[in-house]
Design an enzyme around this catalytic site. Structure first.
Site, PDB file in Angstrom:
ATOM      1  N   ASN A 177     -14.260  -0.853  -5.895  1.00 45.20           N
ATOM      2  CA  ASN A 177     -12.821  -0.492  -6.549  1.00 45.20           C
ATOM      3  C   ASN A 177     -13.082   0.084  -7.876  1.00 45.20           C
ATOM      4  O   ASN A 177     -13.184  -0.492  -8.550  1.00 45.20           O
ATOM      5  CB  ASN A 177     -12.081  -1.774  -6.559  1.00 45.20           C
ATOM      6  CG  ASN A 177     -10.653  -1.676  -7.269  1.00 45.20           C
ATOM      7  OD1 ASN A 177     -10.360  -0.509  -7.509  1.00 45.20           O
ATOM      8  ND2 ASN A 177     -10.078  -2.513  -7.275  1.00 45.20           N
ATOM      9  N   ARG A 224       4.386  -1.041 -17.606  1.00 45.52           N
ATOM     10  CA  ARG A 224       5.001   0.083 -17.060  1.00 45.52           C
ATOM     11  C   ARG A 224       6.411  -0.326 -17.222  1.00 45.52           C
ATOM     12  O   ARG A 224       6.648  -1.577 -16.766  1.00 45.52           O
ATOM     13  CB  ARG A 224       4.334   0.339 -15.777  1.00 45.52           C
ATOM     14  CG  ARG A 224       3.421   1.313 -15.776  1.00 45.52           C
ATOM     15  CD  ARG A 224       2.575   1.219 -14.694  1.00 45.52           C
ATOM     16  NE  ARG A 224       1.545   0.504 -14.342  1.00 45.52           N
ATOM     17  CZ  ARG A 224       0.712   0.134 -13.048  1.00 45.52           C
ATOM     18  NH1 ARG A 224       1.419   0.831 -11.962  1.00 45.52           N
ATOM     19  NH2 ARG A 224      -0.245  -0.577 -13.032  1.00 45.52           N
ATOM     20  N   GLU A 268      -7.796  -8.352  -1.784  1.00 46.66           N
ATOM     21  CA  GLU A 268      -7.880  -6.863  -1.451  1.00 46.66           C
ATOM     22  C   GLU A 268      -9.238  -6.842  -1.044  1.00 46.66           C
ATOM     23  O   GLU A 268      -9.574  -5.895  -0.108  1.00 46.66           O
ATOM     24  CB  GLU A 268      -7.386  -6.020  -2.720  1.00 46.66           C
ATOM     25  CG  GLU A 268      -6.048  -6.353  -2.774  1.00 46.66           C
ATOM     26  CD  GLU A 268      -5.364  -5.647  -4.187  1.00 46.66           C
ATOM     27  OE1 GLU A 268      -5.777  -6.495  -5.266  1.00 46.66           O
ATOM     28  OE2 GLU A 268      -5.015  -4.601  -4.392  1.00 46.66           O
ATOM     29  N   HIS A 276      -0.556  -0.514  -3.687  1.00 48.85           N
ATOM     30  CA  HIS A 276      -1.001  -1.932  -3.502  1.00 48.85           C
ATOM     31  C   HIS A 276      -0.848  -2.331  -2.001  1.00 48.85           C
ATOM     32  O   HIS A 276      -0.558  -3.362  -1.678  1.00 48.85           O
ATOM     33  CB  HIS A 276       0.362  -2.802  -4.160  1.00 48.85           C
ATOM     34  CG  HIS A 276      -0.083  -2.960  -5.936  1.00 48.85           C
ATOM     35  ND1 HIS A 276       1.158  -3.518  -6.379  1.00 48.85           N
ATOM     36  CD2 HIS A 276      -1.086  -2.918  -6.532  1.00 48.85           C
ATOM     37  CE1 HIS A 276       0.842  -3.330  -7.720  1.00 48.85           C
ATOM     38  NE2 HIS A 276      -0.506  -3.095  -7.707  1.00 48.85           N
ATOM     39  N   ARG A 334     -11.825   1.314  -2.441  1.00 51.31           N
ATOM     40  CA  ARG A 334     -10.388   1.100  -2.514  1.00 51.31           C
ATOM     41  C   ARG A 334     -10.087   2.617  -3.047  1.00 51.31           C
ATOM     42  O   ARG A 334     -10.697   2.947  -4.038  1.00 51.31           O
ATOM     43  CB  ARG A 334     -10.025   0.236  -3.336  1.00 51.31           C
ATOM     44  CG  ARG A 334      -8.612   0.046  -3.850  1.00 51.31           C
ATOM     45  CD  ARG A 334      -8.253  -0.683  -4.783  1.00 51.31           C
ATOM     46  NE  ARG A 334      -6.649  -0.407  -5.185  1.00 51.31           N
ATOM     47  CZ  ARG A 334      -6.158  -0.631  -6.327  1.00 51.31           C
ATOM     48  NH1 ARG A 334      -7.017  -0.758  -7.665  1.00 51.31           N
ATOM     49  NH2 ARG A 334      -4.689  -0.443  -6.577  1.00 51.31           N
TER      50      ARG A 334
END
Ligand code: ADP
Length: 410
Positions: free
Chosen positions: A27, A250, A395, A190, A101
């Site tokens: 990732n 964010r 993940e 996601h 990823r």
């Protein structure tokens, strides 16, 4: 390697025999690389993280098969050097495939894809949509190609899971040409996490028939998805991962006219506004303290008003979003919480559910409090209108699984 190892380790090979036919999951982010080597049966793994890449403090934190931790400093080291060191650390385990990823797969990819020259060029081309992530993904692919040209590689895009969204959910109410000629639409992110936890919820629920889940991935980045029968029907993130929920730094949804207003009133440039919305807003912006919920929770408990407001706004916005996303589901089986916040903050879960007070949701406070630190379980009571689950996301495991499936290794 030995010159820079600051924590020693006794036996890198311990338990090697359990790591059968492993897949390496990479990732690659803008300044970090997370990696995991996962056995075919998913029971055994080696993990690590290269962080602060490009800085004097760049280092690799590696956890061996027997749980020992070592740290390798690579001052100033960038992605290429970090990847070389990671591959050298893992070489002895004879991994059979590499799964990456990928952040943005645009409209092109609705499932995981085996890497070839075309895929690699698409990952690079799509950097217009994910400038921080896609170039790092491409570096990861090329580093493996250079050292192990014969090992098959797969990219599992964050956006792929959401390609099942209908036009009513993925289009913006903007002129058609922006979509047709410039691919301006909602993509969602996601996806690997939403896919993993919704699939897991469907495995462990006793609910019969089709399942409709709202999955709330609440970490530093936050998003929520409506998943029905294993397909994403709508999600909170959009063209970029800025849309939707309030996050660590964010802002999530805001009035799109804010840009022009700030430009006119404060003379801010688009770049300054973009940086502010991505890096200086959210929990950090409101609390004025941190993007880390633990710090904010502690301050709120000590009476810090802005910290209290940050938590209240976060929970209100998540609850409001979940309520609206429920409209996408033909049936509403339950909510699944995941991510660092979703898996650990019982008070945040409770506040979010309280925001949704018209839904007939009932939860057990003791069960909620017990579901922290990686525990999986339910918190709904028998008379709750819907189920409530906490499912730690994985993940890496999902990427390894999709990599094996794409290559026909399962
Ligand atoms: P990322 O999106 O970077 O993968 P994570 O999923 O690790 O992030 O989530 C990070 C967030 O989880 C941070 O806001 C952190 O404060 C929060 N978190 C982690 N553990 C706890 C905890 N025990 N209580 C409250 N919040 C927590």
């Amino acid at each position: 390697m030995s010159d820079s190892v600051t924590t020693t380790f006794s036996d890198l090979n311990a338990g090697k025999s359990k790591l059968i036919n492993p897949t390496l999951v990479l990732n690659c982010g803008s300044s970090s690389i997370k990696y995991a080597l996962i056995s075919e049966d998913e029971s055994t793994r080696i993990t690590g993280l290269a962080e602060n890449l490009g800085l004097d403090t760049a280092r690799i934190k590696h956890t061996t098969l027997n749980g020992e931790k070592l740290e390798i400093t690579i001052p100033g080291g960038r992605h290429e050097l970090a990847l070389q060191k990671i591959l050298a650390l893992l070489e002895q385990y004879d991994f059979i495939a590499v799964g990456h990823r990928g952040v943005h797969g645009g409209r092109e990819y609705s499932e995981a894809v085996r890497v070839d020259e075309h895929v690699l060029s698409e990952v690079k081309r799509l950097k217009v949509l994910a400038p921080l992530h896609n170039p790092a993904n491409a570096l990861g692919i090329e580093a493996v190609q250079a050292i192990y040209p014969e090992i098959p590689q797969v990219v599992v895009f964050d956006t792929a899971f959401h390609q099942t969204m209908p036009a009513v959910a993925y289009r913006y109410p903007l002129p058609k040409s922006l979509y047709e000629e410039h691919k301006i639409r909602r993509y969602g992110f996601h996806g690997t996490s939403h896919a993993y936890v919704s699939e897991r919820a469907s495995e462990i629920t006793s609910a019969k028939g089709s399942h409709g889940w709202l999955t709330a991935h609440l970490g530093n980045g936050c998003s929520a998805t409506a998943v029905y029968d294993g397909e994403s029907l709508d999600t909170s993130m959009g063209l970029t991962p800025l849309e939707g929920l309030m996050m660590g730094t964010r802002c999530g949804d805001i009035d799109p006219s804010l840009h022009i207003h700030l430009k006119r009133q404060l003379g801010m440039s688009l770049e300054e506004i973009d940086k502010m919305l991505n890096s200086e807003s959210g929990l950090l912006g409101i609390s004025g303290l941190s993007n880390d919920l633990r710090t904010i929770e502690q301050a709120a408990n000590e009476g810090h008003k802005d910290a209290q407001l940050a938590i209240e706004m976060f929970c209100y916005r998540v609850g409001k979003y979940l309520a609206s996303l429920s409209c996408a589901l033909p049936e509403f089986t339950g909510i699944v919480f995941t991510g660092g916040i979703g898996e650990n903050s019982a008070t945040t879960r409770a506040s979010i559910l309280t925001v949704m007070r018209h839904f007939g949701i009932q939860f057990d406070e003791d069960k909620n409090a017990s579901l922290v630190g990686g525990a999986e379980g339910s918190l709904h009571t028998e008379d709750s209108s819907i189920e409530l689950w906490v499912i730690p996301t994985d993940e890496e495991c999902q990427i390894a699984k999709e990599t094996r499936q794409t290559l026909g290794l399962d």
